[in-house]
Design a protein around this motif. Sequence first.
Motif, PDB file in Angstrom:
ATOM      1  N   ALA A 191       0.838  -1.199   0.000  1.00 15.84           N
ATOM      2  CA  ALA A 191       0.000   0.000   0.000  1.00 15.84           C
ATOM      3  C   ALA A 191       0.869   1.244   0.000  1.00 15.84           C
ATOM      4  O   ALA A 191       1.936   1.274   0.614  1.00 15.84           O
ATOM      5  N   GLN A 192       0.411   2.242  -0.712  1.00  6.79           N
ATOM      6  CA  GLN A 192       1.055   3.559  -0.654  1.00  6.79           C
ATOM      7  C   GLN A 192       0.913   4.153   0.737  1.00  6.79           C
ATOM      8  O   GLN A 192       1.814   4.785   1.256  1.00  6.79           O
ATOM      9  N   GLY A 193      -0.244   3.924   1.350  1.00  7.14           N
ATOM     10  CA  GLY A 193      -0.446   4.329   2.740  1.00  7.14           C
ATOM     11  C   GLY A 193      -0.607   5.818   2.931  1.00  7.14           C
ATOM     12  O   GLY A 193      -0.801   6.587   1.988  1.00  7.14           O
ATOM     13  N   PHE A 194      -0.518   6.237   4.196  1.00  8.21           N
ATOM     14  CA  PHE A 194      -0.662   7.640   4.568  1.00  8.21           C
ATOM     15  C   PHE A 194       0.713   8.269   4.741  1.00  8.21           C
ATOM     16  O   PHE A 194       1.678   7.593   5.098  1.00  8.21           O
ATOM     17  N   ASN A 195       0.784   9.543   4.548  1.00  9.60           N
ATOM     18  CA  ASN A 195       2.045  10.262   4.662  1.00  9.60           C
ATOM     19  C   ASN A 195       2.143  10.884   6.052  1.00  9.60           C
ATOM     20  O   ASN A 195       1.406  11.806   6.390  1.00  9.60           O
ATOM     21  N   PHE A 196       3.069  10.371   6.852  1.00 11.93           N
ATOM     22  CA  PHE A 196       3.281  10.897   8.197  1.00 11.93           C
ATOM     23  C   PHE A 196       4.603  11.656   8.306  1.00 11.93           C
ATOM     24  O   PHE A 196       5.122  11.849   9.410  1.00 11.93           O
ATOM     25  N   ALA A 197       5.138  12.080   7.166  1.00 11.21           N
ATOM     26  CA  ALA A 197       6.437  12.740   7.193  1.00 11.21           C
ATOM     27  C   ALA A 197       6.406  14.038   8.002  1.00 11.21           C
ATOM     28  O   ALA A 197       7.419  14.457   8.545  1.00 11.21           O
ATOM     29  N   HIS A 198       5.230  14.667   8.085  1.00  9.71           N
ATOM     30  CA  HIS A 198       5.151  15.941   8.784  1.00  9.71           C
ATOM     31  C   HIS A 198       5.426  15.786  10.278  1.00  9.71           C
ATOM     32  O   HIS A 198       5.762  16.745  10.958  1.00  9.71           O
ATOM     33  N   ARG A 199       5.295  14.557  10.796  1.00  6.60           N
ATOM     34  CA  ARG A 199       5.510  14.361  12.226  1.00  6.60           C
ATOM     35  C   ARG A 199       6.990  14.373  12.605  1.00  6.60           C
ATOM     36  O   ARG A 199       7.320  14.520  13.765  1.00  6.60           O
ATOM     37  N   THR A 200       7.880  14.171  11.627  1.00  5.47           N
ATOM     38  CA  THR A 200       9.302  14.164  11.950  1.00  5.47           C
ATOM     39  C   THR A 200       9.811  15.550  12.271  1.00  5.47           C
ATOM     40  O   THR A 200      10.831  15.710  12.928  1.00  5.47           O
ATOM     41  N   GLY A 201       9.120  16.572  11.752  1.00  5.58           N
ATOM     42  CA  GLY A 201       9.525  17.944  12.013  1.00  5.58           C
ATOM     43  C   GLY A 201      10.751  18.378  11.253  1.00  5.58           C
ATOM     44  O   GLY A 201      11.303  19.452  11.504  1.00  5.58           O
ATOM     45  N   LYS A 202      11.235  17.578  10.324  1.00  4.02           N
ATOM     46  CA  LYS A 202      12.423  17.932   9.554  1.00  4.02           C
ATOM     47  C   LYS A 202      11.968  18.427   8.197  1.00  4.02           C
ATOM     48  O   LYS A 202      11.858  17.680   7.241  1.00  4.02           O
ATOM     49  N   ALA A 203      11.717  19.708   8.127  1.00  2.00           N
ATOM     50  CA  ALA A 203      11.173  20.285   6.901  1.00  2.00           C
ATOM     51  C   ALA A 203      12.228  20.314   5.820  1.00  2.00           C
ATOM     52  O   ALA A 203      13.402  20.590   6.063  1.00  2.00           O
ATOM     53  N   ALA A 204      11.826  20.031   4.588  1.00  5.75           N
ATOM     54  CA  ALA A 204      12.735  20.098   3.444  1.00  5.75           C
ATOM     55  C   ALA A 204      13.017  21.552   3.099  1.00  5.75           C
ATOM     56  O   ALA A 204      12.226  22.440   3.395  1.00  5.75           O
ATOM     57  N   PRO A 205      14.189  21.840   2.486  1.00  4.71           N
ATOM     58  CA  PRO A 205      14.481  23.225   2.082  1.00  4.71           C
ATOM     59  C   PRO A 205      13.398  23.762   1.189  1.00  4.71           C
ATOM     60  O   PRO A 205      12.828  23.050   0.367  1.00  4.71           O
ATOM     61  N   HIS A 206      13.115  25.047   1.358  1.00  5.24           N
ATOM     62  CA  HIS A 206      12.023  25.663   0.598  1.00  5.24           C
ATOM     63  C   HIS A 206      12.342  25.708  -0.874  1.00  5.24           C
ATOM     64  O   HIS A 206      13.453  26.028  -1.279  1.00  5.24           O
ATOM     65  N   GLN A 207      11.360  25.352  -1.695  1.00  8.56           N
ATOM     66  CA  GLN A 207      11.449  25.451  -3.138  1.00  8.56           C
ATOM     67  C   GLN A 207      10.208  26.147  -3.655  1.00  8.56           C
ATOM     68  O   GLN A 207       9.122  25.938  -3.116  1.00  8.56           O
ATOM     69  N   PRO A 208      10.351  26.972  -4.679  1.00  3.74           N
ATOM     70  CA  PRO A 208       9.163  27.642  -5.215  1.00  3.74           C
ATOM     71  C   PRO A 208       8.193  26.625  -5.794  1.00  3.74           C
ATOM     72  O   PRO A 208       8.575  25.553  -6.255  1.00  3.74           O
ATOM     73  N   ALA A 209       6.905  26.951  -5.743  1.00  6.00           N
ATOM     74  CA  ALA A 209       5.866  26.062  -6.256  1.00  6.00           C
ATOM     75  C   ALA A 209       6.052  25.856  -7.741  1.00  6.00           C
ATOM     76  O   ALA A 209       6.366  26.781  -8.490  1.00  6.00           O
ATOM     77  N   GLN A 210       5.896  24.623  -8.190  1.00  5.78           N
ATOM     78  CA  GLN A 210       6.024  24.297  -9.597  1.00  5.78           C
ATOM     79  C   GLN A 210       4.692  24.501 -10.304  1.00  5.78           C
ATOM     80  O   GLN A 210       3.630  24.406  -9.693  1.00  5.78           O
ATOM     81  N   PRO A 211       4.715  24.759 -11.615  1.00  9.08           N
ATOM     82  CA  PRO A 211       3.451  24.878 -12.354  1.00  9.08           C
ATOM     83  C   PRO A 211       2.653  23.591 -12.264  1.00  9.08           C
ATOM     84  O   PRO A 211       3.208  22.511 -12.159  1.00  9.08           O
ATOM     85  N   ALA A 212       1.336  23.720 -12.325  1.00  8.79           N
ATOM     86  CA  ALA A 212       0.459  22.559 -12.226  1.00  8.79           C
ATOM     87  C   ALA A 212       0.664  21.653 -13.426  1.00  8.79           C
ATOM     88  O   ALA A 212       0.800  22.111 -14.556  1.00  8.79           O
ATOM     89  N   THR A 213       0.727  20.354 -13.163  1.00 16.07           N
ATOM     90  CA  THR A 213       0.839  19.373 -14.236  1.00 16.07           C
ATOM     91  C   THR A 213      -0.488  18.653 -14.376  1.00 16.07           C
ATOM     92  O   THR A 213      -1.276  18.587 -13.454  1.00 16.07           O
ATOM     93  N   THR A 214      -0.717  18.103 -15.538  1.00 12.14           N
ATOM     94  CA  THR A 214      -1.990  17.430 -15.799  1.00 12.14           C
ATOM     95  C   THR A 214      -1.728  15.991 -16.183  1.00 12.14           C
ATOM     96  O   THR A 214      -0.656  15.642 -16.678  1.00 12.14           O
ATOM     97  N   ALA A 215      -2.726  15.146 -15.972  1.00 14.86           N
ATOM     98  CA  ALA A 215      -2.632  13.738 -16.350  1.00 14.86           C
ATOM     99  C   ALA A 215      -2.587  13.622 -17.869  1.00 14.86           C
ATOM    100  O   ALA A 215      -3.216  14.385 -18.583  1.00 14.86           O
ATOM    101  N   SER A 216      -1.798  12.661 -18.350  1.00 13.08           N
ATOM    102  CA  SER A 216      -1.648  12.499 -19.790  1.00 13.08           C
ATOM    103  C   SER A 216      -2.834  11.765 -20.371  1.00 13.08           C
ATOM    104  O   SER A 216      -3.378  10.866 -19.771  1.00 13.08           O
ATOM    105  N   GLN A 217      -3.216  12.161 -21.568  1.00 14.15           N
ATOM    106  CA  GLN A 217      -4.291  11.503 -22.288  1.00 14.15           C
ATOM    107  C   GLN A 217      -3.732  10.292 -23.013  1.00 14.15           C
ATOM    108  O   GLN A 217      -2.533  10.217 -23.292  1.00 14.15           O
TER     109      GLN A 217
END
Length: 668
Positions: free
Chosen positions: A407-433
Amino acid sequence: MASAPNTARPYSQVAYSMSNGAQGAPTVPQPGAAPLLPNQGRVIQQGSIRVLCIADVRGNLRSLNDLAREARASYIVHTGDFGFYDENSLDRIAEKTLRHVAQYSPLLTDHVKRQIGQSPAQPSIKERFSRDQLPLSELPFFLNKTYSLEVPVYTVWGACEDVQVLEKLRSGEYKVDNLHIIDEAHSRLLDIGGVKLRLLGLGGAVVMHKLFDNGEGRTTIAGGQGTMWTTLLQMGELVDTASRVYDPTETRVFVTHASPAREGLLNQLSVTLKADFSISAGLHFRYGSSYNEFSVNPTLDHYRGKLAASKASFDDVWQTVKQEVEPAVAENDSQQKLLAHALELVAKMPSVAQGGNPFGGSGGAPGTGQIDESAFKNMWNFNLADAAYGWLVLDVEGGRIGTEMRAQGFNFAHRTGKAAPHQPAQPATTASQPPQGPPSQPRSQQPPTRQNPSQSPATRGPGPQAIPNRPKDDVKTGPSEKSSTSDVKTNGAAAQDKAADKPQTPVERKPQSPIYGLFVKNVTEEDQVRAMIAEEDKSKVEKVVRSGQFFIVHFKSQEDQTAAYEHIAKEHKDSRGTSPNISIYQQRPRGGADRWGTDTRTTSGYRSGGASDSETGRGGFRGRGRGGRGGERGSRGNPRGRGGFGTPKGESATPASSTPAPPSADAN
């Protein structure tokens, strides 16, 4: 193996004697359906064989080949919502069903999904979008041989399918190589790994008030307007088919779309079929589950209560339609037989929860029904996650069936408190047809995709987001009771699309640089702090900042921070009470002390990446967002539905404030 009588069934209007896709299948419908012979569909293979069990590919049929390669599977068993739609299904599907199918389809672009979620009831989706923007399934590309299935696929149909497409597949008018439909008239036998695996299937949703409604179906299956459901005659025919092909040397697997754990009628049916396993879907969990009734029911009376409740619901419907159904089948002996099989199945179910004799027999109290002890303790049930989130593999070798569940499961990475270095938001991507599908709308004609907080978690950067300018007290704490499917995004969190569409000027907040530091408590002087730092790391310290009763030791990079923390004496890491203590500094998001590690636009609960029916509150509990801390779980947490907890995939705690946060659990 017991042989089956070679008799035709007058109630079946189409011949289904050939496997779907088999060479030489009749092109002209015959007056009856020949029963399945014991050796039909048998596959004999030696050595360890892996059977991949998945659910809800939702028309993304090419993913079947990818999943089979990834799981190293020789066969696939699918439990419904397969994507049985052709080019004409869009004309037949109802608006409400189309909205549901499109909202969770992996084939539609993110832009189209957002537009459908935000659009009002009028004008209709079919009027707003062209056909090439609404691909319901890749099945047409498999019908015209553009794509092919690399391994045999055995599937039932789900709740959202086109009944006319199913009828064409069952009659042989539509053929897809390696695709085999498991239904009430056809079982399949896999002779693999020293095990004879008999697949018995029942497709469609189980809806009590539709058990006697055939809808638009012209044969024994029922459906209409893009949905399909189970009928009582189907259950009766499945009992008849299972009894005709019964062989005590076989291992029986009952494949359904609805879960026998929730549907007492299906649970009783699995016992009647003498199933060793049941494989189902329809709950849209992030994890698969496996259980038997003995493991989840504290007492036999508790189990009886589940069956008795289902029987009571059925009896309410049966007493209402009995006067119409019995005359309708009176002139057809075969249908009378099937109805008798189904009613006999229900009659064996208990009508009361309390019973005397534990496992049936004549010594039981009236109304306690007949409970099979071997099925209660030995029949194992598997409920699958959606194909996008996980799978089950049956590993068959030497007469033993092992299981692997992923299972991919749930993401509990936020509980570690070790934030990744800030990166600017990327443009939205869309699913391929699908590359071979109809030409899509030119990019120059497509509406521009704007950056707003309604973007999916996978396309948002970890930094602060632009939010509408509104009072702090107006921040929502969870989905409201009246929120619709389109207003719910990931893991039950309320969407902010409508707020973003209002003619307001967003307040842009500049992202702050991440802080790499150590959090020091229970000390009073800066010299004490520096003395606790190892000699080789003192030169890396940029500054020591006092914040209230605590100190923060700043470093230039995360590597320096990690190295310095590793060199801290163990007694300073593991200290308790009033002793000096050092831990990894955790940044808080902008917006206050009560929003640790959560999105700045909501203060309630955890969120996991992706969205499915589990986030819509369908069949689960919907949180009421009590305004507690987003990072807490317990009495102040927000009870969720089937979506579970977790931070969206790719999203981390947002660096904003320099106010110290309590250290993470592993730091203590």
